[in-house]
Design a protein around this motif. Structure first.
Motif, PDB file in Angstrom:
ATOM      1  N   TRP A 128       0.831  -1.216   0.000  1.00 53.06           N
ATOM      2  CA  TRP A 128       0.000   0.000   0.000  1.00 53.06           C
ATOM      3  C   TRP A 128       0.864   1.264   0.000  1.00 53.06           C
ATOM      4  N   GLU A 129       2.010   1.210   0.618  1.00 53.80           N
ATOM      5  CA  GLU A 129       2.870   2.406   0.701  1.00 53.80           C
ATOM      6  C   GLU A 129       3.284   2.900  -0.691  1.00 53.80           C
ATOM      7  N   LEU A 130       3.578   1.939  -1.580  1.00 53.66           N
ATOM      8  CA  LEU A 130       3.988   2.328  -2.931  1.00 53.66           C
ATOM      9  C   LEU A 130       2.858   3.069  -3.649  1.00 53.66           C
ATOM     10  N   TYR A 131       1.651   2.664  -3.393  1.00 56.30           N
ATOM     11  CA  TYR A 131       0.511   3.301  -4.053  1.00 56.30           C
ATOM     12  C   TYR A 131       0.265   4.711  -3.524  1.00 56.30           C
ATOM     13  N   ARG A 132       0.632   4.902  -2.260  1.00 47.39           N
ATOM     14  CA  ARG A 132       0.551   6.259  -1.704  1.00 47.39           C
ATOM     15  C   ARG A 132       1.331   7.237  -2.554  1.00 47.39           C
ATOM     16  N   ASP A 133       2.554   6.862  -2.891  1.00 48.95           N
ATOM     17  CA  ASP A 133       3.411   7.773  -3.656  1.00 48.95           C
ATOM     18  C   ASP A 133       2.771   8.115  -4.996  1.00 48.95           C
ATOM     19  N   THR A 134       2.268   7.092  -5.665  1.00 43.11           N
ATOM     20  CA  THR A 134       1.646   7.344  -6.976  1.00 43.11           C
ATOM     21  C   THR A 134       0.406   8.220  -6.807  1.00 43.11           C
ATOM     22  N   GLY A 135      -0.396   7.923  -5.800  1.00 44.73           N
ATOM     23  CA  GLY A 135      -1.605   8.710  -5.547  1.00 44.73           C
ATOM     24  C   GLY A 135      -1.269  10.165  -5.250  1.00 44.73           C
ATOM     25  N   TYR A 136      -0.305  10.388  -4.383  1.00 44.76           N
ATOM     26  CA  TYR A 136       0.090  11.768  -4.063  1.00 44.76           C
ATOM     27  C   TYR A 136       0.631  12.485  -5.288  1.00 44.76           C
ATOM     28  N   GLN A 137       1.384  11.743  -6.094  1.00 44.25           N
ATOM     29  CA  GLN A 137       1.922  12.322  -7.320  1.00 44.25           C
ATOM     30  C   GLN A 137       0.787  12.800  -8.233  1.00 44.25           C
ATOM     31  N   MET A 138      -0.254  11.987  -8.328  1.00 45.39           N
ATOM     32  CA  MET A 138      -1.400  12.352  -9.174  1.00 45.39           C
ATOM     33  C   MET A 138      -2.039  13.651  -8.665  1.00 45.39           C
ATOM     34  N   VAL A 139      -2.202  13.745  -7.359  1.00 46.55           N
ATOM     35  CA  VAL A 139      -2.810  14.961  -6.795  1.00 46.55           C
ATOM     36  C   VAL A 139      -1.925  16.170  -7.089  1.00 46.55           C
ATOM     37  N   ASP A 140      -0.624  16.029  -6.868  1.00 44.48           N
ATOM     38  CA  ASP A 140       0.301  17.140  -7.151  1.00 44.48           C
ATOM     39  C   ASP A 140       0.236  17.548  -8.618  1.00 44.48           C
ATOM     40  N   ASP A 141       0.273  16.548  -9.486  1.00 43.77           N
ATOM     41  CA  ASP A 141       0.280  16.834 -10.930  1.00 43.77           C
ATOM     42  C   ASP A 141      -0.997  17.535 -11.366  1.00 43.77           C
TER      43      ASP A 141
END
Ligand SMILES: *Cc1c(COP(=O)(O)O)cnc(C)c1O
Length: 499
Positions: free
Chosen positions: A17-30
């Motif tokens: 789940w931690e790896l998906y956090r990074d991708t999810g946060y990246q999407m929000v930032d982008d």
């Protein structure tokens, strides 16, 4: 096989789940950065052939990591969007959406509630927002309704109710064949084509849809309407439904709703209003008078993804007499029977009020936006769009190179490039070319229509991001491009304006 020797069971959940956090946060930032800077981007960019080829690849058998897939989205999908989030997007009648709306969709999608049946929070949110919608358009709380994918399905749903209410006992069982005469529906020639779909869907058929001509204000001609109803009655047909427009798609015209309601009372016809654009104007005191008769209609359809700027999709249908709505759709099914307690208790299923059983949680984004901004802010934004339309109309009237083709109505401006000394025969072609170039160059995205056979560049401003500079930009560039096209083409004569 796992250690216990049993087959491994799979799921779609992340293993880490931690790896998906990074991708999810990246999407929000982008997406935050993307929307913040949207004005500096082209309004529209044509999807190139390599992108179209990429999007025709075969069904993947195996998978790949989410960050990889997301990179493809950024590269091949995001840049070639339709553009209706852009401040200079004025095509058709499309809403802008908002970042909050996108976040709400993420929350709704994480809950992934199916609103078909059950005792759960999403159903209560949906009911609450539906009640707010009734209040907005001036409908009684006893009315029924549902959120739909959009105005089209909302209009079709209303006409299904109208048909079934015509002959409560028989029509659902026997279909139209059981009636002693043919039903007829009336609307103006400016009516949106989803009403034609609706008339086909309910089995009345477009031969029995009377498209009544409009006057110079593009509103239905009441004399012709009355005459046609008389002719049809004399011929033994049954006038059963009249559709009025609260804001036509071409020009924003509002039909004379009060007189139409009167005709319906006299002729015992169902009065339906397509308020896809205009119904929400009821929150502006200055429009409440002309929209008052809309509140007396038997049914009304409108869109929240237009003038409430709600992220897609969000349409709404309301039926004044809740019972006729229920009796149009209710079905018995032992697997859906309500219980006194447990998950199958709770409010009446929305499937009793429309075609859908499984339904997404559409109302959360509306609920959150109204909570965040309050209805007063929407009142100001809608008024701002209308003022912008009138401002654009005035600027067009001031320009010797431009011609306003109909008076501005609501938020819609129809105009063309016409420097005055070109023959009428070339103006349609010239303006079509001009409109396409505005889009292709990414300058602005108006759409088009024909007004009395004249090709019109058409702007519909349902855009909370538009500012006056955006309107100046489209006006200025229309003139520049118009002059350029004339220069390039000998067929437009020797006309050469002083640039
Ligand atoms: C947009 C529109 C519709 C159709 O609504 P959708 O949400 O696109 O399905 C119907 N009538 C009018 C007047 C409209 O402007």
């Amino acid at each position: 096989m796992n250690n216990a020797g049993k087959p491994m069971e799979e799921s779609l959940d992340p293993e880490n789940w931690e790896l998906y956090r990074d991708t999810g946060y990246q999407m929000v930032d982008d997406m935050l950065a993307f929307l913040k800077d949207i004005r500096s981007q082209p309004v529209w960019t044509k999807p190139p052939s390599n992108v179209r080829a990429f999007l025709q690849e075969e069904l993947p058998r195996g998978g790949r990591p989410l960050p990889d897939v997301y990179r493809d989205f950024l590269k091949n999908i995001l840049p070639y969007r339709k553009g209706n989030i852009h401040p200079r997007y004025f095509s058709w009648v499309e809403g802008t959406g908002s970042f909050s709306g996108a976040l709400a969709d993420f929350l709704a999608s994480s809950m992934n509630s199916n609103l078909g049946i059950g005792d759960h929070s999403a159903v209560y949110v949906e009911q609450q927002v539906l009640n707010w919608c009734k209040q907005i358009v001036g409908y009684p709380s006893s009315s029924a309704g549902a959120f739909t994918s959009g105005g089209s399905v909302a209009n079709i749903t209303a006409l299904i109710v109208a048909r079934n209410a015509f002959d409560k006992k028989q029509i659902r069982k026997r279909g139209l064949k059981g009636l002693e005469a043919q039903l007829v529906v009336y609307c103006s020639t400016e009516t949106h084509n989803c009403i034609f779909k609706a008339v086909e869907t309910i089995g009345v058929g477009t031969d029995n849809l009377r498209k009544i001509p409009v006057d110079e204000k593009m509103e239905i001609d009441l004399t012709l309407l009355r005459n046609q109803i008389d002719i049809d009655k004399k011929n033994g047909l049954i006038p059963f439904c009249l559709v009025g427009n609260a804001g036509t798609v071409n020009t924003g015209a509002v039909d004379p709703l009060s007189e139409m309601a009167e005709i319906c009372r006299k002729e015992k016809m169902w009065f339906h209003v397509d308020g896809a654009i205009g119904a929400l104007l009821n929150i502006l005191p200055e429009y409440q008078k002309i929209l008052k008769p809309m509140t007396e209609a038997d049914s009304i359809a409108f869109d929240l993804h237009k003038w409430l700027y709600t992220n897609y999709d969000a349409g709404c249908v309301l039926i004044r007499d809740g019972e006729s709505s229920r009796s149009a759709f209710i079905q018995e099914a032992n697997y859906l029977a309500a219980h006194e307690r447990g998950l199958a208790a709770g409010p009446e299923s929305f499937s009793n009020f429309g075609l859908e059983l499984s339904r997404p949680f559409r109302s959360l984004k509306i609920w959150m936006s109204l909570q965040e901004h309050g209805i007063d802010k929407y009142e100001r934004l809608i008024r701002q769009n209308i003022k912008q339309a009138y401002y654009t109309g005035d600027r067009i009237k001031q320009s010797p190179d431009l011609e306003l083709l109909t008076p501005v109505s609501l938020n819609i401006v129809c105009f063309r490039f016409n420097p005055g000394d070109l023959p009428e025969s070339v103006l349609n072609e010239l303006n079509k070319e001009l409109m396409m170039r505005l889009q292709e160059k990414g300058i602005a995205a108006p759409s088009y229509t024909f007004i009395h056979r004249r090709y019109a560049i058409r702007m519909s401003i349902t855009n909370h991001r538009t500012i006056t500079a955006d309107l100046e930009a489209i006006i200025e560039n229309t003139i520049i491009l118009g002059r350029q096209i004339i220069k390039e083409n000998e067929k437009y004569g020797t006309y050469s304006p002083a640039l």
